[in-house]
Design a protein around this motif. Structure first.
Motif, PDB file in Angstrom:
ATOM      1  N   MET A   1      -5.867 -13.718   1.020  1.00  0.00           N
ATOM      2  CA  MET A   1      -5.416 -12.476   0.408  1.00  0.00           C
ATOM      3  C   MET A   1      -3.900 -12.371   0.507  1.00  0.00           C
ATOM      4  SD  MET A   1      -8.052  -9.586   1.626  1.00  0.00           S
ATOM      5  CE  MET A   1      -8.980  -8.967   0.267  1.00  0.00           C
ATOM      6  N   ASP A   2      -3.302 -11.723  -0.460  1.00  0.00           N
ATOM      7  CA  ASP A   2      -1.861 -11.506  -0.474  1.00  0.00           C
ATOM      8  C   ASP A   2      -1.567 -10.225   0.289  1.00  0.00           C
ATOM      9  OD1 ASP A   2       0.820 -11.641  -1.044  1.00  0.00           O
ATOM     10  OD2 ASP A   2       0.608 -10.733  -3.020  1.00  0.00           O
ATOM     11  N   SER A   3      -1.107 -10.359   1.538  1.00  0.00           N
ATOM     12  CA  SER A   3      -0.849  -9.175   2.360  1.00  0.00           C
ATOM     13  C   SER A   3       0.284  -9.435   3.358  1.00  0.00           C
ATOM     14  CB  SER A   3      -2.121  -8.772   3.116  1.00  0.00           C
ATOM     15  OG  SER A   3      -2.610  -9.880   3.852  1.00  0.00           O
ATOM     16  N   PRO A   4       1.512  -9.603   2.845  1.00  0.00           N
ATOM     17  CA  PRO A   4       2.635  -9.878   3.732  1.00  0.00           C
ATOM     18  C   PRO A   4       2.972  -8.672   4.606  1.00  0.00           C
ATOM     19  CG  PRO A   4       3.433  -9.382   1.544  1.00  0.00           C
ATOM     20  CD  PRO A   4       1.929  -9.448   1.454  1.00  0.00           C
ATOM     21  N   LEU A   5       3.513  -8.943   5.782  1.00  0.00           N
ATOM     22  CA  LEU A   5       4.009  -7.855   6.613  1.00  0.00           C
ATOM     23  C   LEU A   5       5.213  -7.282   5.899  1.00  0.00           C
ATOM     24  CD1 LEU A   5       4.043  -6.168   9.193  1.00  0.00           C
ATOM     25  CD2 LEU A   5       5.496  -7.920  10.209  1.00  0.00           C
ATOM     26  N   GLY A   6       5.119  -6.029   5.514  1.00  0.00           N
ATOM     27  CA  GLY A   6       6.188  -5.437   4.727  1.00  0.00           C
ATOM     28  C   GLY A   6       6.947  -4.348   5.432  1.00  0.00           C
ATOM     29  N   THR A   7       6.301  -3.702   6.409  1.00  0.00           N
ATOM     30  CA  THR A   7       6.918  -2.549   7.041  1.00  0.00           C
ATOM     31  C   THR A   7       6.558  -2.484   8.515  1.00  0.00           C
ATOM     32  OG1 THR A   7       6.657  -1.316   4.975  1.00  0.00           O
ATOM     33  CG2 THR A   7       7.168  -0.036   6.933  1.00  0.00           C
ATOM     34  N   VAL A   8       7.533  -2.175   9.334  1.00  0.00           N
ATOM     35  CA  VAL A   8       7.296  -1.856  10.735  1.00  0.00           C
ATOM     36  C   VAL A   8       7.561  -0.364  10.881  1.00  0.00           C
ATOM     37  CG1 VAL A   8       8.039  -2.230  13.111  1.00  0.00           C
ATOM     38  CG2 VAL A   8       7.953  -4.153  11.507  1.00  0.00           C
ATOM     39  N   LEU A  68       2.374  -1.927  12.850  1.00  0.00           N
ATOM     40  CA  LEU A  68       2.609  -2.888  11.781  1.00  0.00           C
ATOM     41  C   LEU A  68       1.880  -2.409  10.542  1.00  0.00           C
ATOM     42  CD1 LEU A  68       2.107  -6.224  13.724  1.00  0.00           C
ATOM     43  CD2 LEU A  68       4.229  -4.974  13.305  1.00  0.00           C
ATOM     44  N   SER A  69       2.594  -2.351   9.420  1.00  0.00           N
ATOM     45  CA  SER A  69       2.011  -1.880   8.176  1.00  0.00           C
ATOM     46  C   SER A  69       2.087  -2.996   7.144  1.00  0.00           C
ATOM     47  CB  SER A  69       2.756  -0.642   7.683  1.00  0.00           C
ATOM     48  OG  SER A  69       2.180  -0.157   6.496  1.00  0.00           O
ATOM     49  N   PHE A  70       0.934  -3.415   6.642  1.00  0.00           N
ATOM     50  CA  PHE A  70       0.853  -4.500   5.684  1.00  0.00           C
ATOM     51  C   PHE A  70       0.715  -3.946   4.279  1.00  0.00           C
ATOM     52  CE2 PHE A  70      -0.432  -6.129   9.745  1.00  0.00           C
ATOM     53  CZ  PHE A  70       0.182  -7.368   9.807  1.00  0.00           C
ATOM     54  N   ASN A  96       0.573  11.346  -1.785  1.00  0.00           N
ATOM     55  CA  ASN A  96       1.744  11.204  -2.650  1.00  0.00           C
ATOM     56  C   ASN A  96       1.751   9.926  -3.486  1.00  0.00           C
ATOM     57  OD1 ASN A  96       2.916  13.651  -1.650  1.00  0.00           O
ATOM     58  ND2 ASN A  96       3.409  12.532   0.215  1.00  0.00           N
ATOM     59  N   GLY A  97       0.626   9.599  -4.079  1.00  0.00           N
ATOM     60  CA  GLY A  97       0.578   8.462  -4.977  1.00  0.00           C
ATOM     61  C   GLY A  97       0.284   7.124  -4.341  1.00  0.00           C
ATOM     62  N   TYR A  98      -0.073   7.099  -3.091  1.00  0.00           N
ATOM     63  CA  TYR A  98      -0.444   5.841  -2.449  1.00  0.00           C
ATOM     64  C   TYR A  98      -1.582   6.101  -1.470  1.00  0.00           C
ATOM     65  CZ  TYR A  98       2.323   7.245   1.674  1.00  0.00           C
ATOM     66  OH  TYR A  98       2.819   7.906   2.767  1.00  0.00           O
ATOM     67  N   ALA A  99      -2.161   5.013  -0.981  1.00  0.00           N
ATOM     68  CA  ALA A  99      -3.268   5.108  -0.032  1.00  0.00           C
ATOM     69  C   ALA A  99      -2.929   4.309   1.220  1.00  0.00           C
ATOM     70  CB  ALA A  99      -4.541   4.569  -0.670  1.00  0.00           C
ATOM     71  N   PHE A 100      -3.568   4.666   2.334  1.00  0.00           N
ATOM     72  CA  PHE A 100      -3.404   3.896   3.560  1.00  0.00           C
ATOM     73  C   PHE A 100      -4.637   4.056   4.432  1.00  0.00           C
ATOM     74  CE2 PHE A 100      -1.825   8.076   4.599  1.00  0.00           C
ATOM     75  CZ  PHE A 100      -2.247   8.303   5.907  1.00  0.00           C
ATOM     76  N   ALA A 101      -4.814   3.118   5.334  1.00  0.00           N
ATOM     77  CA  ALA A 101      -5.902   3.167   6.304  1.00  0.00           C
ATOM     78  C   ALA A 101      -5.401   2.506   7.585  1.00  0.00           C
ATOM     79  CB  ALA A 101      -7.135   2.450   5.784  1.00  0.00           C
ATOM     80  N   ASN A 102      -5.934   2.955   8.706  1.00  0.00           N
ATOM     81  CA  ASN A 102      -5.478   2.489  10.012  1.00  0.00           C
ATOM     82  C   ASN A 102      -6.568   1.738  10.764  1.00  0.00           C
ATOM     83  OD1 ASN A 102      -2.834   3.806   9.934  1.00  0.00           O
ATOM     84  ND2 ASN A 102      -4.016   5.692  10.002  1.00  0.00           N
ATOM     85  N   ILE A 111      -2.227  -0.828  13.619  1.00  0.00           N
ATOM     86  CA  ILE A 111      -1.886  -1.523  12.387  1.00  0.00           C
ATOM     87  C   ILE A 111      -2.367  -0.677  11.225  1.00  0.00           C
ATOM     88  CG2 ILE A 111      -1.888  -3.850  13.363  1.00  0.00           C
ATOM     89  CD1 ILE A 111      -4.685  -4.236  12.226  1.00  0.00           C
ATOM     90  N   SER A 112      -1.784  -0.893  10.059  1.00  0.00           N
ATOM     91  CA  SER A 112      -2.247  -0.175   8.873  1.00  0.00           C
ATOM     92  C   SER A 112      -2.105  -1.060   7.654  1.00  0.00           C
ATOM     93  CB  SER A 112      -1.469   1.129   8.678  1.00  0.00           C
ATOM     94  OG  SER A 112      -0.170   0.880   8.206  1.00  0.00           O
ATOM     95  N   ILE A 113      -2.841  -0.679   6.630  1.00  0.00           N
ATOM     96  CA  ILE A 113      -2.666  -1.258   5.304  1.00  0.00           C
ATOM     97  C   ILE A 113      -2.261  -0.098   4.404  1.00  0.00           C
ATOM     98  CG2 ILE A 113      -4.130  -3.296   5.536  1.00  0.00           C
ATOM     99  CD1 ILE A 113      -6.456  -1.677   4.373  1.00  0.00           C
ATOM    100  N   SER A 114      -1.334  -0.367   3.503  1.00  0.00           N
ATOM    101  CA  SER A 114      -0.791   0.708   2.685  1.00  0.00           C
ATOM    102  C   SER A 114      -0.420   0.190   1.302  1.00  0.00           C
ATOM    103  CB  SER A 114       0.457   1.284   3.355  1.00  0.00           C
ATOM    104  OG  SER A 114       1.124   2.188   2.504  1.00  0.00           O
ATOM    105  N   SER A 115      -0.664   1.026   0.298  1.00  0.00           N
ATOM    106  CA  SER A 115      -0.235   0.687  -1.062  1.00  0.00           C
ATOM    107  C   SER A 115       1.081   1.382  -1.408  1.00  0.00           C
ATOM    108  CB  SER A 115      -1.324   1.073  -2.072  1.00  0.00           C
ATOM    109  OG  SER A 115      -1.546   2.472  -2.060  1.00  0.00           O
ATOM    110  N   ARG A 116       1.742   1.966  -0.430  1.00  0.00           N
ATOM    111  CA  ARG A 116       2.987   2.718  -0.647  1.00  0.00           C
ATOM    112  C   ARG A 116       4.031   1.902  -1.403  1.00  0.00           C
ATOM    113  NH1 ARG A 116       7.881   3.859   1.987  1.00  0.00           N
ATOM    114  NH2 ARG A 116       8.461   6.057   1.856  1.00  0.00           N
TER     115      ARG A 116
END
Length: 126
Positions: A1-8, A68-70, A96-102, A111-116
């Motif tokens: 899957m394409d899920s780079p570490l993008g945000t701390v 860590l937010s991917f 606000n236009g995006y989703a996330f889960a922890n 850790i989280s995944i986010s479409s932000r």
């Protein structure tokens, strides 16, 4: 899957001082503005960005001060696939236009995944 570490995500007692610290000592760029409860920092050299988040009084900084937010395009789909591999995420939240889960890693680090980063009005987004 394409899920780079993008945000701390850094939890801080004083968000402005924390943002200034990372800008001053590590060259991150920020306007220091709090948007959606976060101060965003990006590095001119690339790599993962940072978000400064207000720490709740219950947070013991130095022990749980980083998350860590991917970046993923479809949070629900990613969470479903992760569950098949044994990683359980909590509820998918919309904001606000995006989703996330922890979730937690093996050592109970947040850790989280986010479409932000994938929303159309993201700062420097795709």
């Amino acid at each position: 899957m394409d899920s780079p570490l993008g945000t701390v995500i850094i939890y801080a007692r004083d968000m402005q001082k924390a943002a200034a610290f990372y800008a001053r000592h590590f060259g991150f760029l920020t306007n220091g503005e709090v948007i959606e409860g976060l101060i965003e920092l990006r590095h001119p050299g690339g790599g993962a960005g940072m978000l400064i988040h207000q720490a709740a009084k219950s947070v013991k900084l130095g022990q749980v001060g980083v998350k860590l937010s991917f970046h993923v395009k479809d949070v629900a789909a990613f969470a479903t696939q992760a569950k098949l591999r044994g990683l359980l995420f909590g509820a998918v939240h919309e904001a606000n236009g995006y989703a996330f889960a922890n979730a937690k890693d093996l050592d109970k680090n947040s850790i989280s995944i986010s479409s932000r980063a994938h929303r159309t009005n993201a700062i420097g987004g795709n």
